[in-house]
Design a protein around this motif. Structure first.
Motif, PDB file in Angstrom:
ATOM      1  N   UNK A   1      34.730  43.822  82.940  1.00 34.78           N
ATOM      2  CA  UNK A   1      34.998  43.701  81.350  1.00 34.78           C
ATOM      3  C   UNK A   1      35.712  44.884  80.740  1.00 34.78           C
ATOM      4  N   UNK A   2      35.702  46.183  81.103  1.00 34.37           N
ATOM      5  CA  UNK A   2      36.302  47.339  80.559  1.00 34.37           C
ATOM      6  C   UNK A   2      37.940  47.066  80.696  1.00 34.37           C
ATOM      7  N   UNK A   3      38.520  46.695  82.027  1.00 35.25           N
ATOM      8  CA  UNK A   3      39.751  46.487  82.165  1.00 35.25           C
ATOM      9  C   UNK A   3      40.216  45.238  81.365  1.00 35.25           C
ATOM     10  N   UNK A   4      39.260  44.166  81.232  1.00 31.31           N
ATOM     11  CA  UNK A   4      39.785  43.058  80.238  1.00 31.31           C
ATOM     12  C   UNK A   4      40.090  43.437  78.726  1.00 31.31           C
TER      13      UNK A   4
ATOM     14  N   UNK B   1      53.807  35.064  79.298  1.00 29.96           N
ATOM     15  CA  UNK B   1      54.134  36.467  79.213  1.00 29.96           C
ATOM     16  C   UNK B   1      53.781  36.634  77.827  1.00 29.96           C
ATOM     17  N   UNK B   2      52.915  37.905  77.480  1.00 36.11           N
ATOM     18  CA  UNK B   2      52.463  38.047  76.119  1.00 36.11           C
ATOM     19  C   UNK B   2      53.611  38.236  75.159  1.00 36.11           C
ATOM     20  N   UNK B   3      54.793  38.701  75.527  1.00 32.12           N
ATOM     21  CA  UNK B   3      55.947  39.097  74.576  1.00 32.12           C
ATOM     22  C   UNK B   3      56.685  37.974  74.128  1.00 32.12           C
ATOM     23  N   UNK B   4      56.364  36.798  74.713  1.00 23.51           N
ATOM     24  CA  UNK B   4      57.016  35.386  74.419  1.00 23.51           C
ATOM     25  C   UNK B   4      56.198  34.824  73.215  1.00 23.51           C
ATOM     26  N   UNK B   5      55.250  35.500  72.801  1.00 21.15           N
ATOM     27  CA  UNK B   5      54.404  34.773  71.671  1.00 21.15           C
ATOM     28  C   UNK B   5      54.271  35.750  70.409  1.00 21.15           C
ATOM     29  N   UNK B   6      54.338  35.184  69.181  1.00 21.04           N
ATOM     30  CA  UNK B   6      54.238  36.184  68.029  1.00 21.04           C
ATOM     31  C   UNK B   6      52.587  36.638  67.922  1.00 21.04           C
ATOM     32  N   UNK B   7      51.876  36.007  68.539  1.00 10.93           N
ATOM     33  CA  UNK B   7      50.370  36.355  68.256  1.00 10.93           C
ATOM     34  C   UNK B   7      49.647  35.831  69.645  1.00 10.93           C
ATOM     35  N   UNK B   8      48.553  36.539  69.799  1.00 12.17           N
ATOM     36  CA  UNK B   8      47.627  35.898  70.934  1.00 12.17           C
ATOM     37  C   UNK B   8      45.938  36.190  70.277  1.00 12.17           C
TER      38      UNK B   8
ATOM     39  N   UNK C   1      45.075  38.440  84.029  1.00  8.33           N
ATOM     40  CA  UNK C   1      46.357  38.841  84.645  1.00  8.33           C
ATOM     41  C   UNK C   1      47.122  37.534  85.010  1.00  8.33           C
ATOM     42  N   UNK C   2      46.731  36.533  85.573  1.00 14.86           N
ATOM     43  CA  UNK C   2      47.290  35.267  86.013  1.00 14.86           C
ATOM     44  C   UNK C   2      47.723  34.532  84.677  1.00 14.86           C
ATOM     45  N   UNK C   3      47.133  34.336  83.863  1.00  9.96           N
ATOM     46  CA  UNK C   3      47.326  33.856  82.355  1.00  9.96           C
ATOM     47  C   UNK C   3      48.487  34.443  81.985  1.00  9.96           C
TER      48      UNK C   3
END
Length: 82
Positions: free
Chosen positions: A45-48, A25-32, A18-20
Motif C-alpha cells: 500500500x505505501x508503494x502504491x 502511460x500516465x504522460x499520455x493523459x491530461x489527468x488521472x 504498474x501494469x496499468x
C-alpha cells in the motif's frame, strides 16, 4: 475535452498498478482520477501511494482506504499511549 484515465480498486497491488501504467502511460493523459480503495488488502500500500503521488493522481478516499487509515490512527494512538 481532455483525455483522462480512471482507475480504481488498486488495493495495495503495486504490480497491477504498474501494469496499468505500462499499458496506459500516465504522460499520455491530461489527468488521472483514482476512484478509491487504493490501500487495503494488498502487499504494497505505501508503494502504491508513492506511485500515485509521483504521477499527480487525484484520489477519492474509498471505504477500504477509510478503514485502513482508521486502523493506522488507532495503532498510532495505541503506541503513543505506552
Amino acid at each position: 475535452m481532455s483525455p483522462g484515465l480512471l482507475i480504481a480498486n488498486i488495493r495495495g497491488n503495486l504490480e497491477a498498478l504498474e501494469a496499468v501504467f505500462a499499458t496506459c502511460p500516465p504522460n499520455e493523459f491530461d489527468f488521472i482520477l483514482n476512484a478509491g480503495d487504493s490501500l487495503a488488502c494488498g502487499p504494497n500500500p505505501a508503494a502504491v501511494v508513492d506511485l500515485l503521488e509521483l504521477y499527480g493522481v487525484t484520489s477519492i478516499r474509498g471505504v477500504m482506504d477509510e478503514l485502513a487509515l482508521k486502523r493506522s490512527e488507532e495503532h498510532t494512538s495505541e503506541l503513543q499511549s505506552h
